[in-house]
Design an enzyme around this catalytic site. Structure first.
Site, PDB file in Angstrom:
ATOM      1  N   CYS A  20     -12.964 -23.904 -34.400  1.00  0.00           N
ATOM      2  CA  CYS A  20     -11.992 -23.685 -35.469  1.00  0.00           C
ATOM      3  C   CYS A  20     -12.555 -22.796 -36.587  1.00  0.00           C
ATOM      4  O   CYS A  20     -13.642 -23.046 -37.103  1.00  0.00           O
ATOM      5  CB  CYS A  20     -11.563 -25.036 -36.038  1.00  0.00           C
ATOM      6  SG  CYS A  20     -10.317 -24.879 -37.314  1.00  0.00           S
ATOM      7  N   CYS A  42       4.044 -23.716 -41.056  1.00  0.00           N
ATOM      8  CA  CYS A  42       2.747 -24.365 -40.877  1.00  0.00           C
ATOM      9  C   CYS A  42       1.991 -24.187 -42.191  1.00  0.00           C
ATOM     10  O   CYS A  42       1.792 -23.065 -42.651  1.00  0.00           O
ATOM     11  CB  CYS A  42       2.012 -23.681 -39.725  1.00  0.00           C
ATOM     12  SG  CYS A  42       0.325 -24.269 -39.526  1.00  0.00           S
ATOM     13  N   CYS A  90     -12.592 -26.783 -44.835  1.00  0.00           N
ATOM     14  CA  CYS A  90     -12.488 -28.059 -44.103  1.00  0.00           C
ATOM     15  C   CYS A  90     -13.891 -28.583 -43.829  1.00  0.00           C
ATOM     16  O   CYS A  90     -14.825 -27.824 -43.605  1.00  0.00           O
ATOM     17  CB  CYS A  90     -11.752 -27.819 -42.784  1.00  0.00           C
ATOM     18  SG  CYS A  90     -11.487 -29.319 -41.807  1.00  0.00           S
ATOM     19  N   CYS A 130      -5.141 -19.573 -37.321  1.00  0.00           N
ATOM     20  CA  CYS A 130      -5.434 -20.012 -38.682  1.00  0.00           C
ATOM     21  C   CYS A 130      -6.881 -19.868 -39.132  1.00  0.00           C
ATOM     22  O   CYS A 130      -7.812 -20.001 -38.359  1.00  0.00           O
ATOM     23  CB  CYS A 130      -5.026 -21.467 -38.808  1.00  0.00           C
ATOM     24  SG  CYS A 130      -4.592 -21.771 -40.481  1.00  0.00           S
ATOM     25  N   CYS A 190     -15.165 -28.818 -36.443  1.00  0.00           N
ATOM     26  CA  CYS A 190     -14.800 -28.580 -35.032  1.00  0.00           C
ATOM     27  C   CYS A 190     -15.303 -27.187 -34.620  1.00  0.00           C
ATOM     28  O   CYS A 190     -15.107 -26.213 -35.338  1.00  0.00           O
ATOM     29  CB  CYS A 190     -13.284 -28.672 -34.838  1.00  0.00           C
ATOM     30  SG  CYS A 190     -12.624 -30.287 -35.259  1.00  0.00           S
ATOM     31  N   GLU A 244      -3.664 -20.140 -46.024  1.00  0.00           N
ATOM     32  CA  GLU A 244      -2.720 -19.457 -45.140  1.00  0.00           C
ATOM     33  C   GLU A 244      -1.541 -20.355 -44.790  1.00  0.00           C
ATOM     34  O   GLU A 244      -1.684 -21.562 -44.689  1.00  0.00           O
ATOM     35  CB  GLU A 244      -3.442 -19.075 -43.839  1.00  0.00           C
ATOM     36  CG  GLU A 244      -4.578 -18.113 -44.071  1.00  0.00           C
ATOM     37  CD  GLU A 244      -5.450 -17.899 -42.837  1.00  0.00           C
ATOM     38  OE1 GLU A 244      -4.936 -17.938 -41.704  1.00  0.00           O
ATOM     39  OE2 GLU A 244      -6.664 -17.709 -43.029  1.00  0.00           O
TER      40      GLU A 244
HETATM   41  N1  SAH Z   1      -7.327 -30.723 -39.113  1.00  0.00           N
HETATM   42  C1  SAH Z   1      -6.133 -30.911 -38.364  1.00  0.00           C
HETATM   43  C2  SAH Z   1      -5.085 -29.832 -38.534  1.00  0.00           C
HETATM   44  C3  SAH Z   1      -5.504 -28.397 -38.544  1.00  0.00           C
HETATM   45  S1  SAH Z   1      -5.868 -27.610 -37.033  1.00  0.00           S
HETATM   46  C4  SAH Z   1      -6.463 -31.130 -36.907  1.00  0.00           C
HETATM   47  O1  SAH Z   1      -7.621 -31.023 -36.533  1.00  0.00           O
HETATM   48  O2  SAH Z   1      -5.565 -31.463 -36.142  1.00  0.00           O
HETATM   49  C5  SAH Z   1      -4.374 -27.534 -36.112  1.00  0.00           C
HETATM   50  C6  SAH Z   1      -4.614 -27.498 -34.596  1.00  0.00           C
HETATM   51  O3  SAH Z   1      -5.188 -26.256 -34.174  1.00  0.00           O
HETATM   52  C7  SAH Z   1      -5.563 -28.586 -34.132  1.00  0.00           C
HETATM   53  O4  SAH Z   1      -5.097 -29.149 -32.939  1.00  0.00           O
HETATM   54  C8  SAH Z   1      -6.834 -27.813 -33.904  1.00  0.00           C
HETATM   55  O5  SAH Z   1      -7.703 -28.497 -33.071  1.00  0.00           O
HETATM   56  C9  SAH Z   1      -6.307 -26.523 -33.338  1.00  0.00           C
HETATM   57  N2  SAH Z   1      -7.209 -25.389 -33.390  1.00  0.00           N
HETATM   58  C10 SAH Z   1      -8.147 -25.103 -34.307  1.00  0.00           C
HETATM   59  N3  SAH Z   1      -8.784 -23.957 -33.997  1.00  0.00           N
HETATM   60  C11 SAH Z   1      -8.223 -23.494 -32.877  1.00  0.00           C
HETATM   61  C12 SAH Z   1      -8.437 -22.339 -32.070  1.00  0.00           C
HETATM   62  N4  SAH Z   1      -9.358 -21.436 -32.360  1.00  0.00           N
HETATM   63  N5  SAH Z   1      -7.647 -22.197 -30.980  1.00  0.00           N
HETATM   64  C13 SAH Z   1      -6.698 -23.107 -30.677  1.00  0.00           C
HETATM   65  N6  SAH Z   1      -6.456 -24.208 -31.404  1.00  0.00           N
HETATM   66  C14 SAH Z   1      -7.215 -24.397 -32.480  1.00  0.00           C
END
Ligand code: SAH
Length: 345
Positions: free
Chosen positions: A118, A104, A111, A335, A115, A91
């Protein structure tokens, strides 16, 4: 690619030259220019037919296909679901800000980082994206929307520092003045905290903005939310951030998704201010508060009033904090979710 062809869009001009030994330098320059406009060989009309035939035989151009496209009626945000040559979906989102049009992009298909909040990691990691597949997202989106993209954030699917060498090559290619010419200062790289690679990045002489996904100010809670914290804890992460600033002079940005009942109360806002003020007294940083995007199966949400209260507390403690504006709320621009749906993950 199956036919053992070369991924030409991932190459520097010098590498193209060694592939096409008999072509003069100016032909390589023309070729590089065309490729970085998103052109295919048939469109490169000022290149000799023989050269184009040789290129078609030896190489392929890795531009992604647009599988789905959604345009927000509210703010014009455009979200793409791209299909790569092997069927993997990724995406990208184009957002229009006053300071420029920002894309973006994704850096991996899936991944590994795990987390809890995510969507991109819920079904694991499949593969790294090549430099060309990262460039391709920018080129196809720019050509399709017809607007010049001036800023990039590596905040889509994947952990960019877990695909280190391809991401470094992408950064060097996309910032070339004979290519897309997007300045490194207009590029942000977001990481969950891959500390050894933050040190490596600090030595690359690539003045990108480092965004660090923090989301908690104590180790026990951060480890429960973000497994990477068990490998490198908060103290190690912030030490790396300090070194990154000392070497690059670039302000650090911290991402903090404000999650109801998890990390959003006043004690936690004060703990975050304490942590950053104590650990980074002399470096400029900024906290980006993100209202959480609800992801199926996680149950995490945000209360906007609480997010505003959290910001007020940080500001009172002289911590610079902004709330990320939610763009494209009518097109599910958060995302990782389109990929999951499309690929039945
Ligand atoms: N792997 C990298 C970049 C991708 S995520 C990272 O962890 O930074 C980009 C941002 O979106 C990160 O700050 C991540 O923690 C956040 N993110 C992921 N899922 C999310 C969600 N459901 N709501 C809000 N932020 C989210």
């Amino acid at each position: 690619m199956s036919e053992n062809k070369i991924d030409i869009l991932s190459l520097f001009p010098e590498e193209m030259q060694s592939l096409l030994e008999n072509e003069p330098k100016y032909r390589i320059k023309q070729l590089f220019g065309w490729l970085h406009k998103g052109a295919v060989y048939d469109e490169m009309t000022n290149l000799p037919k023989k050269m184009r035939e040789e290129l078609t035989e030896k190489t392929y151009i890795a531009l992604p296909d647009i599988l789905k496209k959604y345009v927000s009626k509210i703010d014009g945000t455009v979200k793409y679901l791209f299909k790569l040559y092997d069927g993997q979906c990724i995406e990208s989102v184009v957002m229009k800000y006053k300071h420029g049009n920002t894309i973006c992009i994704s850096s991996q298909a899936g991944c590994k980082m795990g987390c809890k909040f995510c969507a991109s990691t819920q079904n694991g990691w499949v593969r790294n994206l090549t430099p060309s597949e990262m460039l391709g997202q920018v080129l196809v989106a720019q050509n399709d929307t017809g607007i010049r993209i001036s800023n990039i954030v590596l905040m889509g699917i994947g952990e960019p520092l877990d695909n280190y060498s391809n991401v470094m090559k992408f950064l060097r290619l996309v910032s070339r003045d004979d290519g897309l010419n997007i300045g490194l200062r207009h590029i942000s790289l977001s990481t969950c905290g891959v500390v050894d690679k933050i040190y490596a990045l600090a030595d690359e002489d690539l003045p990108v903005t480092l965004s660090v996904s923090l989301h908690h100010s104590n180790d026990a809670d951060r480890s429960a939310l973000m497994p990477i914290n068990k490998k490198w804890n908060i103290d190690e992460l912030l030490t790396a951030c300090k070194v990154f600033f000392d070497k690059t002079g670039r302000r650090i940005s911290f991402e903090y998704a404000v999650i109801s009942g998890v990390n959003d109360n006043d004690v936690q806002a004060n703990a975050l201010a304490d942590l950053l003020n104590k650990k980074l007294p002399s470096i400029p940083f900024h906290v980006n508060l993100i209202p959480v995007n609800p992801v199926e199966g996680t149950g995490f949400t945000s209360g906007i009033k609480t997010v505003m209260q959290f910001q007020a507390t940080l500001e009172k403690r002289r911590v610079n904090a902004t709330i990320r504006r939610k763009l494209g709320s009518d097109i599910d621009a958060s995302c990782g979710q389109l990929r999951r749906r499309e690929m039945n993950l």
